[in-house]
Design a protein around this motif. Structure first.
Motif, PDB file in Angstrom:
ATOM      1  N   TYR A  91       0.803  -1.082   0.088  1.00  0.00           N
ATOM      2  CA  TYR A  91       0.039   0.063   0.179  1.00  0.00           C
ATOM      3  C   TYR A  91       0.985   1.155   0.102  1.00  0.00           C
ATOM      4  CZ  TYR A  91      -3.552   3.317   1.591  1.00  0.00           C
ATOM      5  OH  TYR A  91      -4.680   4.298   1.408  1.00  0.00           O
ATOM      6  N   ASN A  92       0.795   2.225  -1.173  1.00  0.00           N
ATOM      7  CA  ASN A  92       1.401   3.501  -1.083  1.00  0.00           C
ATOM      8  C   ASN A  92       3.014   3.115  -0.967  1.00  0.00           C
ATOM      9  OD1 ASN A  92      -0.875   4.862  -1.195  1.00  0.00           O
ATOM     10  ND2 ASN A  92      -0.732   5.806   0.637  1.00  0.00           N
ATOM     11  N   GLY A  93       3.555   2.052  -1.614  1.00  0.00           N
ATOM     12  CA  GLY A  93       4.917   1.671  -1.932  1.00  0.00           C
ATOM     13  C   GLY A  93       5.396   1.140  -0.722  1.00  0.00           C
ATOM     14  N   LYS A  94       4.485   0.775   0.246  1.00  0.00           N
ATOM     15  CA  LYS A  94       4.964   0.281   1.469  1.00  0.00           C
ATOM     16  C   LYS A  94       4.467  -1.313   1.659  1.00  0.00           C
ATOM     17  CE  LYS A  94       7.185   3.867   2.977  1.00  0.00           C
ATOM     18  NZ  LYS A  94       8.496   3.935   3.111  1.00  0.00           N
ATOM     19  N   LYS A  95       5.079  -2.218   2.559  1.00  0.00           N
ATOM     20  CA  LYS A  95       4.669  -3.488   2.602  1.00  0.00           C
ATOM     21  C   LYS A  95       4.253  -3.465   4.267  1.00  0.00           C
ATOM     22  CE  LYS A  95       6.909  -6.497  -0.329  1.00  0.00           C
ATOM     23  NZ  LYS A  95       5.790  -6.983  -1.070  1.00  0.00           N
ATOM     24  N   ILE A  96       2.841  -3.749   4.429  1.00  0.00           N
ATOM     25  CA  ILE A  96       2.328  -3.856   5.762  1.00  0.00           C
ATOM     26  C   ILE A  96       1.921  -5.159   6.124  1.00  0.00           C
ATOM     27  CG2 ILE A  96       0.257  -2.820   7.166  1.00  0.00           C
ATOM     28  CD1 ILE A  96       0.710  -0.285   5.374  1.00  0.00           C
ATOM     29  N   GLY A  97       2.129  -5.588   7.586  1.00  0.00           N
ATOM     30  CA  GLY A  97       1.665  -6.964   8.063  1.00  0.00           C
ATOM     31  C   GLY A  97       0.386  -6.720   8.899  1.00  0.00           C
ATOM     32  N   ALA A  98      -0.197  -7.629   9.275  1.00  0.00           N
ATOM     33  CA  ALA A  98      -1.151  -7.730  10.145  1.00  0.00           C
ATOM     34  C   ALA A  98      -1.526  -8.966  11.066  1.00  0.00           C
ATOM     35  CB  ALA A  98      -2.688  -7.335   9.575  1.00  0.00           C
ATOM     36  N   MET A  99      -1.773  -9.045  12.176  1.00  0.00           N
ATOM     37  CA  MET A  99      -2.066 -10.023  12.895  1.00  0.00           C
ATOM     38  C   MET A  99      -3.159  -9.979  13.833  1.00  0.00           C
ATOM     39  SD  MET A  99       1.277 -10.306  15.626  1.00  0.00           S
ATOM     40  CE  MET A  99       2.595 -10.604  14.189  1.00  0.00           C
ATOM     41  N   ILE A 100      -3.588 -10.914  14.789  1.00  0.00           N
ATOM     42  CA  ILE A 100      -4.582 -10.798  15.609  1.00  0.00           C
ATOM     43  C   ILE A 100      -4.404 -11.065  16.986  1.00  0.00           C
ATOM     44  CG2 ILE A 100      -7.159 -11.296  16.007  1.00  0.00           C
ATOM     45  CD1 ILE A 100      -7.404 -11.776  12.818  1.00  0.00           C
ATOM     46  N   CYS A 101      -4.490 -10.239  17.787  1.00  0.00           N
ATOM     47  CA  CYS A 101      -4.290 -10.321  19.301  1.00  0.00           C
ATOM     48  C   CYS A 101      -3.122 -11.362  19.622  1.00  0.00           C
ATOM     49  CB  CYS A 101      -5.719 -10.464  19.942  1.00  0.00           C
ATOM     50  SG  CYS A 101      -5.691  -9.967  21.694  1.00  0.00           S
ATOM     51  N   ARG A 102      -3.709 -12.535  20.147  1.00  0.00           N
ATOM     52  CA  ARG A 102      -2.996 -13.725  20.657  1.00  0.00           C
ATOM     53  C   ARG A 102      -1.759 -14.238  19.670  1.00  0.00           C
ATOM     54  NH1 ARG A 102      -3.255 -19.276  21.944  1.00  0.00           N
ATOM     55  NH2 ARG A 102      -2.193 -19.727  23.799  1.00  0.00           N
ATOM     56  N   ASP A 103      -1.718 -13.745  18.624  1.00  0.00           N
ATOM     57  CA  ASP A 103      -0.853 -14.033  17.440  1.00  0.00           C
ATOM     58  C   ASP A 103       0.296 -13.313  17.873  1.00  0.00           C
ATOM     59  OD1 ASP A 103      -2.797 -15.628  16.088  1.00  0.00           O
ATOM     60  OD2 ASP A 103      -2.886 -13.953  14.607  1.00  0.00           O
ATOM     61  N   GLN A 104       0.432 -12.271  18.360  1.00  0.00           N
ATOM     62  CA  GLN A 104       1.531 -11.510  18.951  1.00  0.00           C
ATOM     63  C   GLN A 104       2.293 -12.165  20.143  1.00  0.00           C
ATOM     64  OE1 GLN A 104       0.902  -7.826  21.066  1.00  0.00           O
ATOM     65  NE2 GLN A 104      -0.894  -8.821  22.054  1.00  0.00           N
ATOM     66  N   ASN A 105       1.723 -13.207  20.652  1.00  0.00           N
ATOM     67  CA  ASN A 105       2.681 -13.914  21.733  1.00  0.00           C
ATOM     68  C   ASN A 105       3.694 -14.862  21.025  1.00  0.00           C
ATOM     69  OD1 ASN A 105       0.690 -12.834  23.304  1.00  0.00           O
ATOM     70  ND2 ASN A 105       0.129 -14.682  24.259  1.00  0.00           N
ATOM     71  N   TYR A 106       3.706 -15.070  19.657  1.00  0.00           N
ATOM     72  CA  TYR A 106       4.434 -15.886  18.873  1.00  0.00           C
ATOM     73  C   TYR A 106       5.700 -15.150  18.004  1.00  0.00           C
ATOM     74  CZ  TYR A 106       1.137 -19.347  20.652  1.00  0.00           C
ATOM     75  OH  TYR A 106       0.394 -19.974  21.531  1.00  0.00           O
TER      76      TYR A 106
ATOM     77  N   GLU B  96       0.422  -4.190  31.829  1.00  0.00           N
ATOM     78  CA  GLU B  96       1.715  -4.127  31.414  1.00  0.00           C
ATOM     79  C   GLU B  96       2.229  -4.989  30.441  1.00  0.00           C
ATOM     80  OE1 GLU B  96       3.332  -1.299  32.030  1.00  0.00           O
ATOM     81  OE2 GLU B  96       1.657  -0.594  33.011  1.00  0.00           O
ATOM     82  N   LYS B  97       1.777  -6.465  30.718  1.00  0.00           N
ATOM     83  CA  LYS B  97       2.281  -7.232  30.013  1.00  0.00           C
ATOM     84  C   LYS B  97       1.651  -7.012  28.366  1.00  0.00           C
ATOM     85  CE  LYS B  97      -0.164 -10.732  28.441  1.00  0.00           C
ATOM     86  NZ  LYS B  97      -1.317 -12.003  28.216  1.00  0.00           N
ATOM     87  N   ASN B  98       0.521  -6.638  28.239  1.00  0.00           N
ATOM     88  CA  ASN B  98      -0.131  -6.304  27.095  1.00  0.00           C
ATOM     89  C   ASN B  98       0.392  -5.105  26.546  1.00  0.00           C
ATOM     90  OD1 ASN B  98      -1.932  -8.485  26.900  1.00  0.00           O
ATOM     91  ND2 ASN B  98      -3.607  -7.421  28.157  1.00  0.00           N
ATOM     92  N   ARG B  99       1.091  -4.285  27.096  1.00  0.00           N
ATOM     93  CA  ARG B  99       1.791  -3.291  26.619  1.00  0.00           C
ATOM     94  C   ARG B  99       3.409  -3.606  26.035  1.00  0.00           C
ATOM     95  NH1 ARG B  99       0.733   2.210  27.200  1.00  0.00           N
ATOM     96  NH2 ARG B  99       3.023   2.738  27.547  1.00  0.00           N
ATOM     97  N   ALA B 100       3.930  -4.351  26.805  1.00  0.00           N
ATOM     98  CA  ALA B 100       5.262  -4.844  26.690  1.00  0.00           C
ATOM     99  C   ALA B 100       5.438  -5.615  25.532  1.00  0.00           C
ATOM    100  CB  ALA B 100       5.934  -5.617  28.024  1.00  0.00           C
ATOM    101  N   ILE B 101       4.592  -6.630  24.947  1.00  0.00           N
ATOM    102  CA  ILE B 101       4.750  -7.362  23.893  1.00  0.00           C
ATOM    103  C   ILE B 101       4.754  -6.813  22.594  1.00  0.00           C
ATOM    104  CG2 ILE B 101       3.569  -9.544  22.818  1.00  0.00           C
ATOM    105  CD1 ILE B 101       2.465 -10.452  25.469  1.00  0.00           C
ATOM    106  N   PRO B 102       3.929  -5.609  22.478  1.00  0.00           N
ATOM    107  CA  PRO B 102       3.949  -5.235  21.109  1.00  0.00           C
ATOM    108  C   PRO B 102       5.286  -4.206  20.755  1.00  0.00           C
ATOM    109  CG  PRO B 102       2.420  -4.245  22.387  1.00  0.00           C
ATOM    110  CD  PRO B 102       2.734  -5.420  23.036  1.00  0.00           C
TER     111      PRO B 102
END
Length: 240
Positions: free
Chosen positions: A131-146, A179-185
């Motif tokens: 999009y607009n010359g950039k590559k963007i990824g997406a995941m959903i919530c608990r996916d971020q734990n991996y 705090e955990k949910n802030r720390a992971i991202p």
């Protein structure tokens, strides 16, 4: 390029959520935001009566069509969390709508134990789109734990990763997991050298509560934009 996220409250009524999502897309366009990400399941929430409705797919498809038209009309992209049923299996999904009409989808790969009562784990490849010359990824919530999933997105060329979240817990758990949910991202941003944009809910839903704290972290882990625990808002960051 200006990337944004929406922090919002969710209703048990699809039409209420749809109206709010469309209004936020229009606001994002007014702020010259090129793409805005919404929370996990933003369109419907987790209301059982909606998830088990035999006409759910038709209801969701009609709503997503209106969102697509809004994106095209306001020249702003959106990433929307919603349910969808395929071959009698229900998935926690997200759809990306670009102003040009292109649509991309992804199903949550790692549902929580509670979600597995309703949702199947996603089998699709990680979501990366141009999009607009950039590559963007997406995941959903608990996916971020991996960590491997974020790494796959970056190895595929993503410079930005959206995390669509729904951090609903009982009030005490919501507080001690904050705090955990802030720390992971933030950790994922540092590990991979990319911007991470996390969109979360606020308020109560089905007897649980979400404390917001949506954020945007830069590749060095600095939080360049963040929201509080109770306000609906748009956050954004401009990238040269």
């Amino acid at each position: 390029m200006k990337l944004g996220i929406c922090q919002m409250a969710v209703s048990e009524k699809l039409d209420v959520n749809l109206k709010k999502i469309i209004e936020f897309i229009e606001q994002a366009a007014g702020q010259n935001i090129d793409i805005v990400g919404f929370p996990e399941m933003a369109l419907t929430g987790y209301t059982v009566e909606v998830l088990t409705n035999k006409n759910m797919n038709d209801m969701v498809s009609e709503a997503l069509s209106q969102i697509r038209e809004t994106c095209e009309g306001f020249n702003t992209a959106a990433i929307i969390g919603h349910p969808y049923k395929k071959s009698d299996k229900l998935y926690n999904s997200t759809s990306v709508f670009l102003p040009c009409g292109n649509i991309y989808t992804y199903d949550k790969k790692y549902p929580t134990n509670a979600e597995l009562e309703y949702f199947e784990p996603g089998k699709k490849d990680p979501l990366i789109f141009d999009y607009n010359g950039k590559k963007i990824g997406a995941m959903i919530c608990r996916d971020q734990n991996y960590p491997n999933l974020a790494a796959e997105l970056v190895n595929g060329g993503a410079s930005f990763i959206y995390i669509l979240s729904a951090h609903f817990y009982n009030p005490k758990e919501a507080r001690w997991k904050l705090e955990k949910n802030r720390a992971i991202p933030i950790t994922r941003a540092v590990e991979n050298g990319v911007h991470i944009l996390l969109a979360n809910f606020i308020g109560s839903h089905l007897g649980m509560i979400s404390l917001g704290n949506s954020l945007i972290a830069d590749p060095e882990g600095a939080v360049v934009a963040s929201a509080g625990e109770s306000e609906e808002t748009l956050l954004s960051v401009s990238i040269l």
